[in-house]
Scaffold this motif. Structure first.
Motif, mmCIF file in Angstrom:
data_model
loop_
_atom_site.group_PDB
_atom_site.id
_atom_site.type_symbol
_atom_site.label_atom_id
_atom_site.label_comp_id
_atom_site.label_asym_id
_atom_site.label_seq_id
_atom_site.Cartn_x
_atom_site.Cartn_y
_atom_site.Cartn_z
ATOM 1 N N ILE A 209 0.863 -1.179 0.000
ATOM 2 C CA ILE A 209 0.000 0.000 0.000
ATOM 3 C C ILE A 209 0.896 1.225 0.000
ATOM 4 O O ILE A 209 1.797 1.351 0.829
ATOM 5 C CB ILE A 209 -0.924 0.026 1.223
ATOM 6 N N TYR A 210 0.651 2.107 -0.928
ATOM 7 C CA TYR A 210 1.452 3.315 -1.014
ATOM 8 C C TYR A 210 0.571 4.532 -0.802
ATOM 9 O O TYR A 210 -0.627 4.509 -1.058
ATOM 10 C CB TYR A 210 2.119 3.418 -2.386
ATOM 11 N N GLU A 211 1.212 5.600 -0.368
ATOM 12 C CA GLU A 211 0.505 6.869 -0.300
ATOM 13 C C GLU A 211 0.777 7.655 -1.562
ATOM 14 O O GLU A 211 1.899 7.688 -2.069
ATOM 15 C CB GLU A 211 0.975 7.677 0.912
ATOM 16 N N PHE A 212 -0.248 8.295 -2.017
ATOM 17 C CA PHE A 212 -0.123 9.155 -3.176
ATOM 18 C C PHE A 212 -0.603 10.552 -2.805
ATOM 19 O O PHE A 212 -1.482 10.724 -1.964
ATOM 20 C CB PHE A 212 -0.982 8.630 -4.331
ATOM 21 N N GLU A 213 -0.021 11.530 -3.454
ATOM 22 C CA GLU A 213 -0.499 12.901 -3.293
ATOM 23 C C GLU A 213 -0.941 13.429 -4.639
ATOM 24 O O GLU A 213 -0.213 13.333 -5.621
ATOM 25 C CB GLU A 213 0.595 13.799 -2.723
ATOM 26 N N CYS A 214 -2.121 13.998 -4.655
ATOM 27 C CA CYS A 214 -2.657 14.554 -5.882
ATOM 28 C C CYS A 214 -2.051 15.938 -6.113
ATOM 29 O O CYS A 214 -2.085 16.798 -5.233
ATOM 30 C CB CYS A 214 -4.176 14.645 -5.782
ATOM 31 N N SER A 215 -1.500 16.140 -7.292
ATOM 32 C CA SER A 215 -0.903 17.432 -7.596
ATOM 33 C C SER A 215 -1.957 18.504 -7.842
ATOM 34 O O SER A 215 -1.658 19.685 -7.838
ATOM 35 C CB SER A 215 -0.023 17.308 -8.835
ATOM 36 N N LYS A 216 -3.149 18.088 -8.051
ATOM 37 C CA LYS A 216 -4.205 19.039 -8.381
ATOM 38 C C LYS A 216 -4.918 19.568 -7.138
ATOM 39 O O LYS A 216 -5.053 20.764 -6.954
ATOM 40 C CB LYS A 216 -5.210 18.374 -9.326
ATOM 41 N N CYS A 217 -5.371 18.656 -6.293
ATOM 42 C CA CYS A 217 -6.158 19.095 -5.131
ATOM 43 C C CYS A 217 -5.437 18.822 -3.811
ATOM 44 O O CYS A 217 -5.967 19.094 -2.748
ATOM 45 C CB CYS A 217 -7.527 18.414 -5.136
ATOM 46 N N LYS A 218 -4.220 18.304 -3.887
ATOM 47 C CA LYS A 218 -3.379 18.056 -2.713
ATOM 48 C C LYS A 218 -3.937 17.003 -1.776
ATOM 49 O O LYS A 218 -3.508 16.888 -0.627
ATOM 50 C CB LYS A 218 -3.131 19.360 -1.915
ATOM 51 N N ASN A 219 -4.877 16.253 -2.276
ATOM 52 C CA ASN A 219 -5.373 15.143 -1.478
ATOM 53 C C ASN A 219 -4.300 14.066 -1.353
ATOM 54 O O ASN A 219 -3.615 13.741 -2.313
ATOM 55 C CB ASN A 219 -6.624 14.564 -2.158
ATOM 56 N N VAL A 220 -4.156 13.551 -0.161
ATOM 57 C CA VAL A 220 -3.257 12.420 0.048
ATOM 58 C C VAL A 220 -4.111 11.196 0.330
ATOM 59 O O VAL A 220 -4.988 11.229 1.182
ATOM 60 C CB VAL A 220 -2.292 12.689 1.218
ATOM 61 N N PHE A 221 -3.835 10.156 -0.397
ATOM 62 C CA PHE A 221 -4.639 8.962 -0.241
ATOM 63 C C PHE A 221 -3.758 7.736 -0.355
ATOM 64 O O PHE A 221 -2.641 7.786 -0.867
ATOM 65 C CB PHE A 221 -5.756 8.933 -1.292
ATOM 66 N N GLU A 222 -4.286 6.643 0.133
ATOM 67 C CA GLU A 222 -3.560 5.390 0.041
ATOM 68 C C GLU A 222 -4.189 4.529 -1.034
ATOM 69 O O GLU A 222 -5.401 4.543 -1.229
ATOM 70 C CB GLU A 222 -3.614 4.650 1.379
ATOM 71 N N ALA A 223 -3.346 3.810 -1.718
ATOM 72 C CA ALA A 223 -3.855 2.938 -2.758
ATOM 73 C C ALA A 223 -2.986 1.703 -2.858
ATOM 74 O O ALA A 223 -1.774 1.750 -2.656
ATOM 75 C CB ALA A 223 -3.883 3.679 -4.097
ATOM 76 N N LEU A 224 -3.628 0.631 -3.157
ATOM 77 C CA LEU A 224 -2.868 -0.568 -3.484
ATOM 78 C C LEU A 224 -2.161 -0.347 -4.804
ATOM 79 O O LEU A 224 -2.710 0.211 -5.739
ATOM 80 C CB LEU A 224 -3.817 -1.769 -3.605
ATOM 81 N N PHE A 225 -0.940 -0.767 -4.855
ATOM 82 C CA PHE A 225 -0.150 -0.530 -6.045
ATOM 83 C C PHE A 225 0.615 -1.803 -6.346
ATOM 84 O O PHE A 225 1.676 -2.052 -5.788
ATOM 85 C CB PHE A 225 0.790 0.648 -5.790
ATOM 86 N N THR A 226 0.040 -2.598 -7.181
ATOM 87 C CA THR A 226 0.582 -3.939 -7.370
ATOM 88 C C THR A 226 1.668 -4.003 -8.416
ATOM 89 O O THR A 226 2.411 -4.957 -8.485
ATOM 90 C CB THR A 226 -0.546 -4.911 -7.755
ATOM 91 N N SER A 227 1.773 -2.956 -9.196
ATOM 92 C CA SER A 227 2.788 -2.969 -10.240
ATOM 93 C C SER A 227 4.085 -2.370 -9.729
ATOM 94 O O SER A 227 4.090 -1.470 -8.899
ATOM 95 C CB SER A 227 2.303 -2.170 -11.445
ATOM 96 N N ARG A 228 5.176 -2.845 -10.252
ATOM 97 C CA ARG A 228 6.462 -2.235 -9.918
ATOM 98 C C ARG A 228 6.786 -1.090 -10.858
ATOM 99 O O ARG A 228 7.824 -0.444 -10.728
ATOM 100 C CB ARG A 228 7.571 -3.278 -9.996
ATOM 101 N N ASP A 229 5.950 -0.876 -11.795
ATOM 102 C CA ASP A 229 6.212 0.155 -12.794
ATOM 103 C C ASP A 229 5.787 1.521 -12.259
ATOM 104 O O ASP A 229 4.612 1.801 -12.081
ATOM 105 C CB ASP A 229 5.436 -0.178 -14.065
ATOM 106 N N ASP A 230 6.753 2.354 -11.968
ATOM 107 C CA ASP A 230 6.443 3.661 -11.401
ATOM 108 C C ASP A 230 5.711 4.574 -12.361
ATOM 109 O O ASP A 230 5.186 5.612 -11.960
ATOM 110 C CB ASP A 230 7.728 4.347 -10.952
ATOM 111 N N LYS A 231 5.692 4.208 -13.595
ATOM 112 C CA LYS A 231 5.021 5.063 -14.567
ATOM 113 C C LYS A 231 3.508 4.865 -14.563
ATOM 114 O O LYS A 231 2.780 5.636 -15.146
ATOM 115 C CB LYS A 231 5.573 4.794 -15.971
ATOM 116 N N VAL A 232 3.070 3.828 -13.864
ATOM 117 C CA VAL A 232 1.635 3.623 -13.747
ATOM 118 C C VAL A 232 1.050 4.715 -12.859
ATOM 119 O O VAL A 232 1.551 4.987 -11.777
ATOM 120 C CB VAL A 232 1.329 2.236 -13.145
ATOM 121 N N LYS A 233 0.015 5.334 -13.354
ATOM 122 C CA LYS A 233 -0.589 6.427 -12.604
ATOM 123 C C LYS A 233 -1.848 5.961 -11.890
ATOM 124 O O LYS A 233 -2.621 5.173 -12.411
ATOM 125 C CB LYS A 233 -0.934 7.586 -13.544
#
Ligand SMILES: [Zn+2]
Length: 69
Positions: A3-27
């Motif tokens: 589970i990773y934390e992400f920050e939205c560049s648009k609204c600055k929301n920080v949220f957690e999401a499952l991120f199963t890919s190792r590809d950092d380019k996946v948005k």
């Protein structure tokens, strides 16, 4: 399951999401505004104690969580 934390560049929301890919380019879309201008933050666990396999891993850290000062 990572589970990773992400920050939205648009609204600055920080949220957690499952991120199963190792590809950092996946948005991951922001759940608030649905923007994909999100960036992955350092995980809240497992990243703090210098795991050499990540190669240092400070490239996305913007704040005090690196603690090397
Ligand atoms: Zn957003």
């Amino acid at each position: 399951m990572p589970i990773y934390e992400f920050e939205c560049s648009k609204c600055k929301n920080v949220f957690e999401a499952l991120f199963t890919s190792r590809d950092d380019k996946v948005k991951v879309a922001c759940p608030v505004c649905n923007s994909k201008r999100t960036k992955k933050l350092m995980s809240t666990f497992g990243g703090k104690f210098g795991n050499a396999s990540s190669g240092g891993g400070c490239n996305t850290c913007a704040a005090t969580s690196c603690g090397t000062t």
